[in-house]
Motif scaffolding. Structure first.
Motif, PDB file in Angstrom:
ATOM      1  N   UNK A 271      36.119  59.489  47.721  1.00 21.92           N
ATOM      2  CA  UNK A 271      36.127  60.468  46.863  1.00 21.92           C
ATOM      3  C   UNK A 271      36.274  61.809  47.904  1.00 21.92           C
ATOM      4  N   UNK A 272      37.647  62.168  47.958  1.00 31.32           N
ATOM      5  CA  UNK A 272      37.854  63.411  48.710  1.00 31.32           C
ATOM      6  C   UNK A 272      37.404  64.696  48.001  1.00 31.32           C
ATOM      7  N   UNK A 273      37.222  64.736  46.764  1.00 25.06           N
ATOM      8  CA  UNK A 273      36.893  65.875  46.131  1.00 25.06           C
ATOM      9  C   UNK A 273      35.335  66.235  46.299  1.00 25.06           C
ATOM     10  N   UNK A 274      34.734  65.198  46.911  1.00 27.41           N
ATOM     11  CA  UNK A 274      33.302  65.530  47.209  1.00 27.41           C
ATOM     12  C   UNK A 274      33.155  65.892  48.911  1.00 27.41           C
ATOM     13  N   UNK A 275      34.089  66.159  49.523  1.00 30.42           N
ATOM     14  CA  UNK A 275      34.171  66.404  50.981  1.00 30.42           C
ATOM     15  C   UNK A 275      34.403  68.025  50.848  1.00 30.42           C
ATOM     16  N   UNK A 276      33.574  68.555  52.108  1.00 27.43           N
ATOM     17  CA  UNK A 276      34.003  69.740  52.280  1.00 27.43           C
ATOM     18  C   UNK A 276      35.324  70.140  52.804  1.00 27.43           C
ATOM     19  N   UNK A 277      35.854  71.306  52.954  1.00 24.65           N
ATOM     20  CA  UNK A 277      37.052  71.671  53.521  1.00 24.65           C
ATOM     21  C   UNK A 277      36.888  71.556  54.917  1.00 24.65           C
ATOM     22  N   UNK A 278      38.104  71.556  55.548  1.00 24.44           N
ATOM     23  CA  UNK A 278      38.375  71.536  56.945  1.00 24.44           C
ATOM     24  C   UNK A 278      37.563  72.860  57.628  1.00 24.44           C
ATOM     25  N   UNK A 279      37.845  73.768  56.984  1.00 21.84           N
ATOM     26  CA  UNK A 279      37.277  74.970  57.513  1.00 21.84           C
ATOM     27  C   UNK A 279      35.965  75.175  57.384  1.00 21.84           C
ATOM     28  N   UNK A 280      35.458  74.894  56.352  1.00 20.80           N
ATOM     29  CA  UNK A 280      33.849  74.743  56.235  1.00 20.80           C
ATOM     30  C   UNK A 280      33.275  74.023  57.275  1.00 20.80           C
ATOM     31  N   UNK A 281      33.748  72.718  57.276  1.00 21.60           N
ATOM     32  CA  UNK A 281      33.203  71.645  58.307  1.00 21.60           C
ATOM     33  C   UNK A 281      33.218  72.274  59.826  1.00 21.60           C
ATOM     34  N   UNK A 282      34.487  72.888  60.386  1.00 21.40           N
ATOM     35  CA  UNK A 282      34.677  73.446  61.552  1.00 21.40           C
ATOM     36  C   UNK A 282      33.552  74.724  61.570  1.00 21.40           C
ATOM     37  N   UNK A 283      33.630  75.531  60.849  1.00 21.35           N
ATOM     38  CA  UNK A 283      32.639  76.769  60.773  1.00 21.35           C
ATOM     39  C   UNK A 283      31.214  76.126  61.300  1.00 21.35           C
ATOM     40  N   UNK A 284      30.810  75.102  60.428  1.00 20.78           N
ATOM     41  CA  UNK A 284      29.383  74.768  60.609  1.00 20.78           C
ATOM     42  C   UNK A 284      29.084  73.783  61.843  1.00 20.78           C
ATOM     43  N   UNK A 285      30.230  72.871  62.265  1.00 28.52           N
ATOM     44  CA  UNK A 285      30.121  71.983  63.370  1.00 28.52           C
ATOM     45  C   UNK A 285      30.549  72.399  64.689  1.00 28.52           C
ATOM     46  N   UNK A 286      31.779  72.990  64.708  1.00 30.75           N
ATOM     47  CA  UNK A 286      32.335  73.427  65.751  1.00 30.75           C
ATOM     48  C   UNK A 286      31.867  74.741  66.274  1.00 30.75           C
ATOM     49  N   UNK A 287      31.771  75.632  65.380  1.00 27.71           N
ATOM     50  CA  UNK A 287      31.259  77.186  65.585  1.00 27.71           C
ATOM     51  C   UNK A 287      29.702  77.198  65.408  1.00 27.71           C
ATOM     52  N   UNK A 288      29.064  76.136  65.219  1.00 23.76           N
ATOM     53  CA  UNK A 288      27.636  76.137  65.096  1.00 23.76           C
ATOM     54  C   UNK A 288      27.117  77.329  64.089  1.00 23.76           C
ATOM     55  N   UNK A 289      27.845  77.043  62.940  1.00 20.42           N
ATOM     56  CA  UNK A 289      27.382  77.921  61.725  1.00 20.42           C
ATOM     57  C   UNK A 289      26.134  77.664  61.245  1.00 20.42           C
ATOM     58  N   UNK A 290      25.497  78.402  60.671  1.00 20.43           N
ATOM     59  CA  UNK A 290      24.271  78.406  59.798  1.00 20.43           C
ATOM     60  C   UNK A 290      24.371  77.318  58.749  1.00 20.43           C
ATOM     61  N   UNK A 291      23.063  76.558  58.433  1.00 19.01           N
ATOM     62  CA  UNK A 291      23.077  75.532  57.669  1.00 19.01           C
ATOM     63  C   UNK A 291      22.979  76.500  56.109  1.00 19.01           C
ATOM     64  N   UNK A 292      22.477  77.452  56.181  1.00 17.81           N
ATOM     65  CA  UNK A 292      22.071  77.883  54.705  1.00 17.81           C
ATOM     66  C   UNK A 292      23.597  78.566  54.083  1.00 17.81           C
TER      67      UNK A 292
END
Length: 149
Positions: free
Chosen positions: A66-87
């Motif tokens: 269900x790809x519609x229930x996945x985050x975008x690549x940018x959102x994922x990168x901002x959170x995971x790779x760039x150690x973004x804020x969970x909130x």
């Protein structure tokens, strides 16, 4: 009104035996893959085609991506790779689910007996939990969520 039984699970830090037994013992009928990247070599036994095969052979379970229930690549990168804020991630993800109107795109029948799959070991900081909570607020039927850890 009827209750909907929804499960969630992550595959990271789990041996295949534990993962598949947990699904089988819970009574899951289908695994709903909500990952953006489901073919990565890092996914091991949880790569899309392998997972689909194992689910069917080991537990008679269906596999649905269900790809519609996945985050975008940018959102994922901002959170995971760039150690973004969970909130921030949580707010952006819930906004994305609202924009996509996921409550209209997935049926209660598909969700009932289904298990949202992602990579995170625990649901606390994972979008599978956010999906479940979002749908609990949007649908009138009771959604009972069980996190398989």
């Amino acid at each position: 009104m009827r209750d909907i039984n929804l499960y969630t699970i992550g595959f990271t830090k789990k041996k295949a035996e534990y993962f598949f037994e947990k699904l089988r013992q819970s009574g899951v009928r289908r695994v709903l893959d909500v990952r953006l990247n489901n073919v990565s070599q890092l996914a091991g036994f949880a790569k899309r085609d392998d997972l689909s095969y194992f689910l069917k052979r080991l537990g008679g379970m269906e596999y649905i991506h269900l790809a519609d229930l996945a985050p975008t690549q940018k959102m994922l990168d901002d959170y995971k790779k760039h150690k973004g804020d969970w909130a921030v991630y949580e707010e952006q993800f819930l906004e994305l689910m609202a924009q996509r109107h996921i409550e209209e795109r997935i049926s209660e029948e598909t969700l009932d007996g289904g298990c949202l799959l992602c990579s995170e070991d625990k649901p606390h900081h994972c979008h599978r939990r956010l999906i479940a909570e979002y749908l609990q607020k949007k649908w009138t039927n009771e959604i009972r969520v069980t996190h398989l850890v």
